[in-house]
Motif scaffolding. Structure first.
Motif, PDB file in Angstrom:
ATOM      1  N   ARG A  90       0.843  -1.193   0.000  1.00 15.32           N
ATOM      2  CA  ARG A  90       0.000   0.000   0.000  1.00 15.32           C
ATOM      3  C   ARG A  90       0.883   1.250   0.000  1.00 15.32           C
ATOM      4  N   VAL A  91       0.541   2.184  -0.881  1.00 20.28           N
ATOM      5  CA  VAL A  91       1.293   3.432  -0.991  1.00 20.28           C
ATOM      6  C   VAL A  91       0.745   4.418   0.027  1.00 20.28           C
ATOM      7  N   THR A  92       1.603   4.990   0.842  1.00 22.35           N
ATOM      8  CA  THR A  92       1.219   5.984   1.829  1.00 22.35           C
ATOM      9  C   THR A  92       1.963   7.278   1.553  1.00 22.35           C
ATOM     10  N   ARG A  93       1.639   8.301   2.338  1.00 18.93           N
ATOM     11  CA  ARG A  93       2.298   9.590   2.148  1.00 18.93           C
ATOM     12  C   ARG A  93       3.799   9.506   2.426  1.00 18.93           C
ATOM     13  N   ARG A  94       4.181   8.591   3.309  1.00 23.39           N
ATOM     14  CA  ARG A  94       5.601   8.449   3.627  1.00 23.39           C
ATOM     15  C   ARG A  94       6.364   7.675   2.561  1.00 23.39           C
ATOM     16  N   THR A  95       5.683   6.738   1.908  1.00 26.52           N
ATOM     17  CA  THR A  95       6.363   5.879   0.933  1.00 26.52           C
ATOM     18  C   THR A  95       6.052   6.242  -0.502  1.00 26.52           C
ATOM     19  N   VAL A  96       5.307   7.321  -0.733  1.00 27.02           N
ATOM     20  CA  VAL A  96       4.880   7.633  -2.097  1.00 27.02           C
ATOM     21  C   VAL A  96       6.059   7.957  -3.001  1.00 27.02           C
ATOM     22  N   LEU A  97       7.134   8.501  -2.453  1.00 24.63           N
ATOM     23  CA  LEU A  97       8.295   8.863  -3.266  1.00 24.63           C
ATOM     24  C   LEU A  97       9.380   7.790  -3.250  1.00 24.63           C
ATOM     25  N   ASP A  98       9.084   6.621  -2.711  1.00 25.08           N
ATOM     26  CA  ASP A  98      10.055   5.530  -2.743  1.00 25.08           C
ATOM     27  C   ASP A  98      10.205   4.950  -4.142  1.00 25.08           C
ATOM     28  N   ASP A  99       9.178   5.117  -4.958  1.00 24.85           N
ATOM     29  CA  ASP A  99       9.256   4.657  -6.346  1.00 24.85           C
ATOM     30  C   ASP A  99      10.127   5.623  -7.154  1.00 24.85           C
ATOM     31  N   ASP A 100      11.068   5.081  -7.923  1.00 25.32           N
ATOM     32  CA  ASP A 100      12.022   5.917  -8.673  1.00 25.32           C
ATOM     33  C   ASP A 100      11.315   6.780  -9.710  1.00 25.32           C
ATOM     34  N   PHE A 101      10.340   6.216 -10.408  1.00 22.89           N
ATOM     35  CA  PHE A 101       9.650   6.999 -11.432  1.00 22.89           C
ATOM     36  C   PHE A 101       8.839   8.128 -10.816  1.00 22.89           C
ATOM     37  N   ARG A 128       0.903   7.188 -21.629  1.00 26.39           N
ATOM     38  CA  ARG A 128      -0.168   7.997 -21.049  1.00 26.39           C
ATOM     39  C   ARG A 128      -0.778   7.330 -19.826  1.00 26.39           C
ATOM     40  N   GLY A 129      -0.995   6.008 -19.903  1.00 23.29           N
ATOM     41  CA  GLY A 129      -1.596   5.305 -18.774  1.00 23.29           C
ATOM     42  C   GLY A 129      -0.688   5.285 -17.553  1.00 23.29           C
ATOM     43  N   ARG A 130       0.599   5.028 -17.777  1.00 18.83           N
ATOM     44  CA  ARG A 130       1.528   4.986 -16.645  1.00 18.83           C
ATOM     45  C   ARG A 130       1.661   6.357 -15.993  1.00 18.83           C
ATOM     46  N   LEU A 131       1.762   7.403 -16.814  1.00 19.69           N
ATOM     47  CA  LEU A 131       1.878   8.754 -16.269  1.00 19.69           C
ATOM     48  C   LEU A 131       0.616   9.137 -15.511  1.00 19.69           C
ATOM     49  N   ARG A 132      -0.551   8.802 -16.050  1.00 24.32           N
ATOM     50  CA  ARG A 132      -1.806   9.145 -15.392  1.00 24.32           C
ATOM     51  C   ARG A 132      -1.918   8.457 -14.033  1.00 24.32           C
ATOM     52  N   TYR A 133      -1.488   7.205 -13.962  1.00 22.55           N
ATOM     53  CA  TYR A 133      -1.567   6.465 -12.705  1.00 22.55           C
ATOM     54  C   TYR A 133      -0.692   7.112 -11.636  1.00 22.55           C
ATOM     55  N   HIS A 134       0.568   7.405 -11.965  1.00 19.83           N
ATOM     56  CA  HIS A 134       1.484   7.947 -10.963  1.00 19.83           C
ATOM     57  C   HIS A 134       1.109   9.386 -10.595  1.00 19.83           C
ATOM     58  N   LEU A 135       0.560  10.138 -11.528  1.00 25.86           N
ATOM     59  CA  LEU A 135       0.077  11.476 -11.194  1.00 25.86           C
ATOM     60  C   LEU A 135      -1.090  11.387 -10.206  1.00 25.86           C
ATOM     61  N   ASP A 136      -1.987  10.446 -10.430  1.00 24.24           N
ATOM     62  CA  ASP A 136      -3.115  10.267  -9.514  1.00 24.24           C
ATOM     63  C   ASP A 136      -2.633   9.886  -8.116  1.00 24.24           C
ATOM     64  N   VAL A 137      -1.591   9.058  -8.039  1.00 21.29           N
ATOM     65  CA  VAL A 137      -1.053   8.673  -6.734  1.00 21.29           C
ATOM     66  C   VAL A 137      -0.461   9.888  -6.021  1.00 21.29           C
ATOM     67  N   LEU A 138       0.305  10.710  -6.752  1.00 21.82           N
ATOM     68  CA  LEU A 138       0.902  11.903  -6.151  1.00 21.82           C
ATOM     69  C   LEU A 138      -0.161  12.902  -5.705  1.00 21.82           C
ATOM     70  N   ILE A 139      -1.222  13.026  -6.478  1.00 21.08           N
ATOM     71  CA  ILE A 139      -2.311  13.933  -6.116  1.00 21.08           C
ATOM     72  C   ILE A 139      -3.073  13.396  -4.904  1.00 21.08           C
ATOM     73  N   ARG A 140      -3.324  12.096  -4.892  1.00 19.15           N
ATOM     74  CA  ARG A 140      -4.066  11.481  -3.788  1.00 19.15           C
ATOM     75  C   ARG A 140      -3.325  11.589  -2.462  1.00 19.15           C
ATOM     76  N   GLU A 141      -2.009  11.461  -2.500  1.00 12.43           N
ATOM     77  CA  GLU A 141      -1.209  11.517  -1.271  1.00 12.43           C
ATOM     78  C   GLU A 141      -0.783  12.933  -0.914  1.00 12.43           C
ATOM     79  N   GLY A 142      -1.289  13.940  -1.631  1.00 10.33           N
ATOM     80  CA  GLY A 142      -1.051  15.328  -1.261  1.00 10.33           C
ATOM     81  C   GLY A 142       0.300  15.873  -1.650  1.00 10.33           C
TER      82      GLY A 142
END
Length: 271
Positions: A90-101, A128-142
């Motif tokens: 599970r991706v949390t606010r603390r681990t959201v930037l652990d992914d290199d991309f 487009r799909g990969r970028l949209r997914y990671h953008l949504d994760v960054l937006i969701r985690e603030g």
């Protein structure tokens, strides 16, 4: 009060059943000789799919498949824990930037505030799909905020505080034509439409449309006292551009960066 035992109740129920349905007690079986000879041939069975079953059988099948998992939550949690080392977590606010991309994407947005989705795709080379997914994760985690500006999503890092006016200015700076117009107004306050169009090589209607947008957004003020309208940056826009001339901007017309101004490094005096 008379109490009925279980045996008595069962006996009465069986008696009533035999009376209501007399055929069950008096039914007879008639045995007749077989008229056709058995050929002994084997016939293939017809395959029946799940969707050909009656609804009650389908429901019973689903219940028998799902219910066992409900009675064994411990085994289910154990199965999920096995998947964690395989990369499912599970991706949390603390681990959201652990992914290199995601970390690289976040840095791109931090260095280029107001970047559009198309620009981020070109910078990262992601689909487009990969970028949209990671953008949504960054937006969701603030971590990132997305702003809809002129039917295009603009992205800002949450740790960079900008007002609504400043976000509109930054969004315009990332586009060639409006960015070039703002740069010209910064060094030449009070310019007319014809002067802007001639200096930047733009069509007159294009300049008029951009100026109308700027005026509605509070970026530009218009002096209508003379016959020819003169345009100036609003106080807030001029102060912001003078303070943040180091913001990355697109290449202007004729291959020259539009922020290469004679007044670069010093403020334009307000009139």
């Amino acid at each position: 009060m008379v109490r009925w035992s279980r045996i008595t109740i069962l006996f009465v129920a069986a008696t009533l059943t035999a009376l209501v349905i007399p055929g069950t007690a008096t039914a007879r079986y008639v045995v007749e000789p077989m008229t056709e000879e058995y050929t002994g041939e084997m016939h293939d069975f017809e395959e029946i799919t799940f969707w050909d079953l009656p609804p009650r059988v389908m429901l019973l099948h689903c219940m028998l498949t799902v219910l066992p998992a409900c009675f064994f939550p411990g085994e289910l949690l154990y199965f999920l824990s096995i998947l964690l080392p395989l990369g499912f977590r599970r991706v949390t606010r603390r681990t959201v930037l652990d992914d290199d991309f995601r970390l690289d994407l976040y840095r791109q947005i931090t260095d280029r505030p107001g970047a559009s989705t198309r620009e981020l795709r070109e910078l990262t080379g992601a689909s487009r799909g990969r970028l949209r997914y990671h953008l949504d994760v960054l937006i969701r985690e603030g971590k990132v905020a997305a702003v809809d500006y002129r039917n295009r999503a603009r992205h800002f890092a949450r740790n960079q505080r900008y007002t609504a006016l400043e976000k509109r200015i930054i969004a315009n700076l990332r586009d060639e034509t409006p960015g070039a117009i703002l740069a010209h107004l910064l060094r030449s306050p009070g310019a007319t439409r014809n002067e802007i169009a001639e200096r930047l090589g733009l069509a007159g209607p294009t300049v008029s449309w951009q100026m109308q947008q700027f005026e509605d957004e509070g970026i530009v003020t218009v002096d209508r006292e003379e016959r020819t309208f003169r345009y100036r940056l609003s106080t807030g826009a001029r102060e912001f551009l003078n303070k943040h001339q180091d913001l990355p901007r697109p290449v202007g017309h004729r291959g020259t960066p539009w922020w290469f101004l004679p007044t670069q490094g010093r403020e334009v005096p307000s009139e």
